[in-house]
Design an enzyme around this catalytic site. Sequence first.
Site, PDB file in Angstrom:
ATOM      1  N   GLY A   1      -6.881   1.762  -2.917  1.00 26.64           N
ATOM      2  CA  GLY A   1      -7.012   0.402  -3.457  1.00 26.64           C
ATOM      3  C   GLY A   1      -6.989  -0.663  -2.376  1.00 26.64           C
TER       4      GLY A   1
ATOM      5  N   GLY B   1       0.797  -1.225   0.000  1.00 27.68           N
ATOM      6  CA  GLY B   1       0.000   0.000   0.000  1.00 27.68           C
ATOM      7  C   GLY B   1       0.822   1.264   0.000  1.00 27.68           C
ATOM      8  CB  VAL B   2      -0.239   4.798  -0.267  1.00 28.44           C
ATOM      9  CG1 VAL B   2      -0.595   4.643  -1.717  1.00 28.44           C
ATOM     10  CG2 VAL B   2      -1.482   4.817   0.616  1.00 28.44           C
TER      11      VAL B   2
ATOM     12  CG  ASN C   1      -4.422   9.854   3.101  1.00 23.25           C
ATOM     13  OD1 ASN C   1      -4.321  11.064   3.249  1.00 23.25           O
ATOM     14  ND2 ASN C   1      -3.483   9.005   3.501  1.00 23.25           N
TER      15      ASN C   1
ATOM     16  CD  GLU D   1      -3.623   1.947  -5.232  1.00 22.50           C
ATOM     17  OE1 GLU D   1      -4.646   1.284  -5.006  1.00 22.50           O
ATOM     18  OE2 GLU D   1      -3.248   2.866  -4.493  1.00 22.50           O
TER      19      GLU D   1
HETATM   20  N1  COA Z   1      -5.496   7.376  15.370  1.00 23.79           N
HETATM   21  C1  COA Z   1      -5.291   8.645  14.947  1.00 23.79           C
HETATM   22  N2  COA Z   1      -4.350   8.996  14.047  1.00 23.79           N
HETATM   23  C2  COA Z   1      -3.559   8.014  13.563  1.00 23.79           C
HETATM   24  C3  COA Z   1      -3.696   6.683  13.969  1.00 23.79           C
HETATM   25  C4  COA Z   1      -4.725   6.373  14.907  1.00 23.79           C
HETATM   26  N3  COA Z   1      -4.918   5.135  15.332  1.00 23.79           N
HETATM   27  N4  COA Z   1      -2.778   5.942  13.322  1.00 23.79           N
HETATM   28  C5  COA Z   1      -2.083   6.777  12.520  1.00 23.79           C
HETATM   29  N5  COA Z   1      -2.555   8.025  12.674  1.00 23.79           N
HETATM   30  C6  COA Z   1      -2.067   9.239  12.010  1.00 23.79           C
HETATM   31  C7  COA Z   1      -0.577   9.441  12.242  1.00 23.79           C
HETATM   32  O1  COA Z   1      -0.357  10.066  13.472  1.00 23.79           O
HETATM   33  C8  COA Z   1      -0.216  10.326  11.062  1.00 23.79           C
HETATM   34  O2  COA Z   1      -0.700  11.631  11.325  1.00 23.79           O
HETATM   35  P1  COA Z   1       0.109  12.950  10.914  1.00 23.79           P
HETATM   36  O3  COA Z   1       0.083  12.957   9.423  1.00 23.79           O
HETATM   37  O4  COA Z   1      -0.697  14.036  11.530  1.00 23.79           O
HETATM   38  O5  COA Z   1       1.474  12.761  11.474  1.00 23.79           O
HETATM   39  C9  COA Z   1      -1.083   9.750   9.931  1.00 23.79           C
HETATM   40  O6  COA Z   1      -2.170   9.072  10.595  1.00 23.79           O
HETATM   41  C10 COA Z   1      -0.338   8.790   9.005  1.00 23.79           C
HETATM   42  O7  COA Z   1       0.224   7.774   9.783  1.00 23.79           O
HETATM   43  P2  COA Z   1       1.629   7.085   9.474  1.00 23.79           P
HETATM   44  O8  COA Z   1       1.946   6.268  10.670  1.00 23.79           O
HETATM   45  O9  COA Z   1       2.639   8.075   9.007  1.00 23.79           O
HETATM   46  O10 COA Z   1       1.269   6.056   8.342  1.00 23.79           O
HETATM   47  P3  COA Z   1       1.280   6.043   6.766  1.00 23.79           P
HETATM   48  O11 COA Z   1       1.957   7.196   6.121  1.00 23.79           O
HETATM   49  O12 COA Z   1       1.811   4.705   6.451  1.00 23.79           O
HETATM   50  O13 COA Z   1      -0.276   6.154   6.383  1.00 23.79           O
HETATM   51  C11 COA Z   1      -2.567   5.478   6.263  1.00 23.79           C
HETATM   52  C12 COA Z   1      -1.208   5.305   6.952  1.00 23.79           C
HETATM   53  C13 COA Z   1      -3.542   4.459   6.806  1.00 23.79           C
HETATM   54  C14 COA Z   1      -3.114   6.888   6.497  1.00 23.79           C
HETATM   55  C15 COA Z   1      -2.343   5.268   4.714  1.00 23.79           C
HETATM   56  O14 COA Z   1      -1.738   4.024   4.503  1.00 23.79           O
HETATM   57  C16 COA Z   1      -3.653   5.321   3.946  1.00 23.79           C
HETATM   58  O15 COA Z   1      -4.142   6.396   3.599  1.00 23.79           O
HETATM   59  N6  COA Z   1      -4.241   4.129   3.662  1.00 23.79           N
HETATM   60  C17 COA Z   1      -5.502   4.022   2.954  1.00 23.79           C
HETATM   61  C18 COA Z   1      -5.319   3.830   1.487  1.00 23.79           C
HETATM   62  C19 COA Z   1      -4.541   2.597   1.167  1.00 23.79           C
HETATM   63  O16 COA Z   1      -4.340   1.720   1.980  1.00 23.79           O
HETATM   64  N7  COA Z   1      -4.097   2.528  -0.062  1.00 23.79           N
HETATM   65  C20 COA Z   1      -3.250   1.455  -0.505  1.00 23.79           C
HETATM   66  C21 COA Z   1      -3.892   0.656  -1.526  1.00 23.79           C
HETATM   67  S1  COA Z   1      -2.796   0.006  -2.688  1.00 23.79           S
END
Ligand code: COA
Length: 500
Positions: free
Chosen positions: A385, A266-267, A381, A291
């Site tokens: 996918g 994932g992303v 976000n 993706e």
């Molecule tokens: N409660 C509140 N906030 C949370 C949290 C929780 N349980 N877990 C993570 N966060 C916040 C982090 O603090 C961070 O916030 P900031 O930007 O203010 O610092 C943010 O979410 C991102 O977290 P991070 O640990 O840096 O993870 P990431 O960059 O790997 O992103 C997702 C994690 C879930 C947001 C990201 O993977 C996503 O958007 N996923 C959905 C889409 C997806 O999975 N696509 C892939 C398909 S191929």
Amino acid sequence: MIDILDRVRNKELRSKIVSAEEAAAYIKPGMNVATSGFTPSGYVKAVPTALAKRMEKEPFKINLWTGASTGAEEDGALAKVNGIAKRMPYQTNKELRNRVNSGDVDYIDMHLSESAQFARYGYMGGSVDVAIVEACAITEEGNIIPTTSMGNTASFVQQADVVIVEVNVTQPLELEGMHDVYVPLDPPHRLPIPIVKPNDRIGTPYIPCNPEKIKFIVPCDIKDHTRPLGEIDDNSKHMSHFITDLLNNEIKEGRMPANLLPLQSGVGNVANAVIHGFVESDLKDLSVYTEVIQDGMLDLIDAGKLSFASGTALSPSPEGLDRFYRNIKEYRKHLVLRPEEISNSPEVARRIGVIAMNTAIECDIYGNVNSTHIMGTKMMNGIGGSGDFARNAYLTIFCTGSTAKDGKISSIVPFCSHIDHTEHDVDVIVTEQGLADLRGLSPRKRAKQIIEHCAHPDFKPMLLDYFERADSATKHAQTPHLLNEALSWHQKFVETGSMK
Ligand code: COA
């Protein structure tokens, strides 16, 4: 100017070269504007920048459909001037996120594999009024050579009566040949998608386009502003080790070949770090059906461990993008970019047996996963996918740090405050604390696994206490919950700033 003329190979089309301002003037309030772009890669830059300037003077809104998120010159600029009425299917831009969470933008967060079809059927409110797409070049026949992403561009061009092409002279011409463009027919005429392995090619290396549809061609020299990736920290390294141990065991048990099944990742920071961790493993001859292609994939190619990766977008960090451009001749042997209907196709993911590895915001003790909403209300976000792969993969893994926000939030909770992936879709949960393999377990057994292996020690006793009281109060029901407490951890965070 010479470069742009070289890139517009159809001589008649050269008369359509105009400024970004002139092309932006074509766009009318309320239009459905569909663009290229998937992550801050291959998105349009010059026309939306000019459009945002126009909106600053004469405020109006458009509906914006893309492949996924885009960059600052598109989502950022248009959100800043409050120029977006309806947005689909994914976003990551801070300005836009704020607009979504303050009610200014109607955001349709959806499975990416379905988004082009949704648009084709008219569910988004009419059809594409104008498609604006970034191109590396336009062929003599008028066909469009895409750049660093495929997304929904081919389907949007097919649907649109009017196409504006931004020819980006900073995108290397070596991108030509890296795309495999195939737009499926809609039911009941759809045929099986004939992909049985990640490097199968089924389409054309360009987006077919009748040159008469091309209304304007706009030169652009703005580079993709991709997003930096976070440092690979110890937590991510632990998660990566837990996953490689699990996969090695699958090989040992004879459930997967020695080079595994195609990987999907994932992303974001965590996903990238997990993939990078494979570099240090003994695994080799890996393949990827995913993706987004982030830096970790380039690391695997450099390490000689990745034979082939199929994706819809190159989404490296700015340094990763430079690295890709510098070695494009080598990398392009290992990569193909497909429309997201194909890269994320449930049919293909199930057929080839993808290993799906995505990141969660939070998971609950029964294995439901929230990928999108902070405290159940604010959009982060989008599902992207993750659902396309999670439901259809051979093995579905979700990773998350066990805590967030300096340990004040437990990412393992009694009940997710929003559910994107249900317990039925989730096989494995991994945090830096450990790995819970949920396959073949009933909800009450899952709860024990997840609390035992994945919860942070600060929250483990609280989770166990919740589970035991719920189990006893419901007399060992299938999925024990105390309904008046299930979301109390989130409520406590909202009120006090901590779940503790
Ligand atoms: N409660 C509140 N906030 C949370 C949290 C929780 N349980 N877990 C993570 N966060 C916040 C982090 O603090 C961070 O916030 P900031 O930007 O203010 O610092 C943010 O979410 C991102 O977290 P991070 O640990 O840096 O993870 P990431 O960059 O790997 O992103 C997702 C994690 C879930 C947001 C990201 O993977 C996503 O958007 N996923 C959905 C889409 C997806 O999975 N696509 C892939 C398909 S191929």
